[in-house]
Design a protein around this motif. Structure first.
Motif, PDB file in Angstrom:
ATOM      1  N   LYS A  10       0.836  -1.215   0.000  1.00  0.00           N
ATOM      2  CA  LYS A  10       0.000   0.000   0.000  1.00  0.00           C
ATOM      3  C   LYS A  10       0.866   1.258   0.000  1.00  0.00           C
ATOM      4  O   LYS A  10       0.607   2.210  -0.745  1.00  0.00           O
ATOM      5  CB  LYS A  10      -0.912   0.004   1.235  1.00  0.00           C
ATOM      6  CG  LYS A  10      -1.884   1.168   1.297  1.00  0.00           C
ATOM      7  CD  LYS A  10      -2.650   1.158   2.607  1.00  0.00           C
ATOM      8  CE  LYS A  10      -3.606   2.318   2.710  1.00  0.00           C
ATOM      9  NZ  LYS A  10      -4.942   2.030   2.173  1.00  0.00           N
ATOM     10  N   THR A  11       1.908   1.258   0.829  1.00  0.00           N
ATOM     11  CA  THR A  11       2.777   2.436   0.947  1.00  0.00           C
ATOM     12  C   THR A  11       3.548   2.680  -0.347  1.00  0.00           C
ATOM     13  O   THR A  11       3.679   3.822  -0.796  1.00  0.00           O
ATOM     14  CB  THR A  11       3.746   2.256   2.139  1.00  0.00           C
ATOM     15  OG1 THR A  11       2.980   2.016   3.322  1.00  0.00           O
ATOM     16  CG2 THR A  11       4.617   3.480   2.336  1.00  0.00           C
ATOM     17  N   ILE A  12       4.048   1.608  -0.979  1.00  0.00           N
ATOM     18  CA  ILE A  12       4.775   1.738  -2.249  1.00  0.00           C
ATOM     19  C   ILE A  12       3.840   2.270  -3.339  1.00  0.00           C
ATOM     20  O   ILE A  12       4.218   3.154  -4.115  1.00  0.00           O
ATOM     21  CB  ILE A  12       5.384   0.371  -2.662  1.00  0.00           C
ATOM     22  CG1 ILE A  12       6.534  -0.003  -1.714  1.00  0.00           C
ATOM     23  CG2 ILE A  12       5.869   0.406  -4.115  1.00  0.00           C
ATOM     24  CD1 ILE A  12       6.987  -1.456  -1.833  1.00  0.00           C
ATOM     25  N   GLN A  13       2.607   1.751  -3.377  1.00  0.00           N
ATOM     26  CA  GLN A  13       1.675   2.133  -4.437  1.00  0.00           C
ATOM     27  C   GLN A  13       1.149   3.550  -4.264  1.00  0.00           C
ATOM     28  O   GLN A  13       1.001   4.290  -5.245  1.00  0.00           O
ATOM     29  CB  GLN A  13       0.500   1.147  -4.486  1.00  0.00           C
ATOM     30  CG  GLN A  13       0.904  -0.202  -5.086  1.00  0.00           C
ATOM     31  CD  GLN A  13      -0.248  -1.189  -5.136  1.00  0.00           C
ATOM     32  OE1 GLN A  13      -1.233  -1.036  -4.420  1.00  0.00           O
ATOM     33  NE2 GLN A  13      -0.127  -2.221  -5.962  1.00  0.00           N
ATOM     34  N   THR A  14       0.812   3.940  -3.030  1.00  0.00           N
ATOM     35  CA  THR A  14       0.143   5.226  -2.809  1.00  0.00           C
ATOM     36  C   THR A  14       1.102   6.339  -2.375  1.00  0.00           C
ATOM     37  O   THR A  14       0.771   7.510  -2.511  1.00  0.00           O
ATOM     38  CB  THR A  14      -0.945   5.112  -1.718  1.00  0.00           C
ATOM     39  OG1 THR A  14      -0.307   4.807  -0.470  1.00  0.00           O
ATOM     40  CG2 THR A  14      -1.961   4.030  -2.057  1.00  0.00           C
ATOM     41  N   LYS A  15       2.256   5.981  -1.817  1.00  0.00           N
ATOM     42  CA  LYS A  15       3.205   6.932  -1.215  1.00  0.00           C
ATOM     43  C   LYS A  15       2.516   7.794  -0.158  1.00  0.00           C
ATOM     44  O   LYS A  15       3.022   8.862   0.203  1.00  0.00           O
ATOM     45  CB  LYS A  15       3.874   7.801  -2.278  1.00  0.00           C
ATOM     46  CG  LYS A  15       4.710   7.011  -3.275  1.00  0.00           C
ATOM     47  CD  LYS A  15       5.395   7.916  -4.289  1.00  0.00           C
ATOM     48  CE  LYS A  15       6.239   7.117  -5.268  1.00  0.00           C
ATOM     49  NZ  LYS A  15       5.457   6.181  -6.117  1.00  0.00           N
ATOM     50  N   ASP A  16       1.357   7.345   0.342  1.00  0.00           N
ATOM     51  CA  ASP A  16       0.610   8.074   1.369  1.00  0.00           C
ATOM     52  C   ASP A  16       1.114   7.623   2.743  1.00  0.00           C
ATOM     53  O   ASP A  16       0.752   6.554   3.228  1.00  0.00           O
ATOM     54  CB  ASP A  16      -0.883   7.773   1.216  1.00  0.00           C
ATOM     55  CG  ASP A  16      -1.721   8.407   2.315  1.00  0.00           C
ATOM     56  OD1 ASP A  16      -1.161   9.146   3.156  1.00  0.00           O
ATOM     57  OD2 ASP A  16      -2.947   8.164   2.336  1.00  0.00           O
ATOM     58  N   THR A  17       1.967   8.449   3.341  1.00  0.00           N
ATOM     59  CA  THR A  17       2.543   8.064   4.642  1.00  0.00           C
ATOM     60  C   THR A  17       2.135   9.047   5.747  1.00  0.00           C
ATOM     61  O   THR A  17       2.687   8.989   6.848  1.00  0.00           O
ATOM     62  CB  THR A  17       4.090   8.035   4.576  1.00  0.00           C
ATOM     63  OG1 THR A  17       4.567   9.360   4.334  1.00  0.00           O
ATOM     64  CG2 THR A  17       4.593   7.105   3.489  1.00  0.00           C
ATOM     65  N   SER A  18       1.161   9.933   5.450  1.00  0.00           N
ATOM     66  CA  SER A  18       0.822  10.972   6.436  1.00  0.00           C
ATOM     67  C   SER A  18       0.320  10.382   7.751  1.00  0.00           C
ATOM     68  O   SER A  18       0.588  10.926   8.816  1.00  0.00           O
ATOM     69  CB  SER A  18      -0.215  11.932   5.860  1.00  0.00           C
ATOM     70  OG  SER A  18      -1.441  11.261   5.641  1.00  0.00           O
ATOM     71  N   GLY A  19      -0.422   9.274   7.686  1.00  0.00           N
ATOM     72  CA  GLY A  19      -0.977   8.689   8.906  1.00  0.00           C
ATOM     73  C   GLY A  19      -0.051   7.708   9.593  1.00  0.00           C
ATOM     74  O   GLY A  19      -0.366   7.186  10.662  1.00  0.00           O
ATOM     75  N   ILE A  20       1.105   7.431   8.963  1.00  0.00           N
ATOM     76  CA  ILE A  20       2.051   6.455   9.511  1.00  0.00           C
ATOM     77  C   ILE A  20       3.015   7.149  10.458  1.00  0.00           C
ATOM     78  O   ILE A  20       3.544   8.212  10.150  1.00  0.00           O
ATOM     79  CB  ILE A  20       2.797   5.752   8.356  1.00  0.00           C
ATOM     80  CG1 ILE A  20       1.847   4.784   7.642  1.00  0.00           C
ATOM     81  CG2 ILE A  20       4.035   5.018   8.854  1.00  0.00           C
ATOM     82  CD1 ILE A  20       2.442   4.128   6.415  1.00  0.00           C
ATOM     83  N   SER A  21       3.237   6.553  11.616  1.00  0.00           N
ATOM     84  CA  SER A  21       4.122   7.137  12.624  1.00  0.00           C
ATOM     85  C   SER A  21       5.589   6.833  12.315  1.00  0.00           C
ATOM     86  O   SER A  21       5.981   5.657  12.249  1.00  0.00           O
ATOM     87  CB  SER A  21       3.763   6.582  14.001  1.00  0.00           C
ATOM     88  OG  SER A  21       4.788   6.861  14.925  1.00  0.00           O
TER      89      SER A  21
END
Lengths: 86, 86
Positions: A27-38
């Motif tokens: 998911k992280t590789i595909q979306t690059k959405d890391t805002s909610g990840i600590s």
């Protein structure tokens, strides 16, 4: 080789906690959405799995070594994305 | 009670991987930002820690039981926020 019910429950635990980081890494590789990840979670977790990995090698435990080698890899990918795309 | 260097490395691994979910749980509670968090990761991880917890009780291991009771709690909170605020 014979496994008891207790062994199987342990394997299910090891399998679940190890493989769980694969869908997160994808998911992280595909979306690059890391805002909610600590960031602190993945620093602590990656370091923790590195210590587990060393521990597994030192005590000669293949399950501990193998599970943590895989988890360390997934956690490192997520951590590197968190640092790159924060 | 005497701990070897190997024991200490194991404790560092257990401490790191357990406590790492605390900053993630705090961040998720405060921001409710779960878009980058994988639902499948937390389903698999929460189930995995539940199996580890049962395994720890069955084999009478306090470290396995205690570490996974704490991690199960943190993971359950993150999973419930992911389901509630997806």
């Amino acid at each position: 080789m014979h496994f008891s019910l207790v062994d199987i429950i342990g394997f299910l635990g090891a399998f679940g906690t190890t493989i769980s980081f694969l869908p997160q890494a994808i998911k992280t590789i595909q979306t690059k959405d890391t805002s909610g990840i600590s960031l602190y979670m993945y620093i602590l977790f990656t370091m923790g799995t590195a210590f587990w990995l060393i521990y597994g090698i030192l005590i000669g435990s293949l399950p501990v070594t193998a599970a943590n080698a895989v988890t360390f890899l997934f956690a490192s990918v997520i951590l590197s994305y968190k640092i790159r795309y924060k």
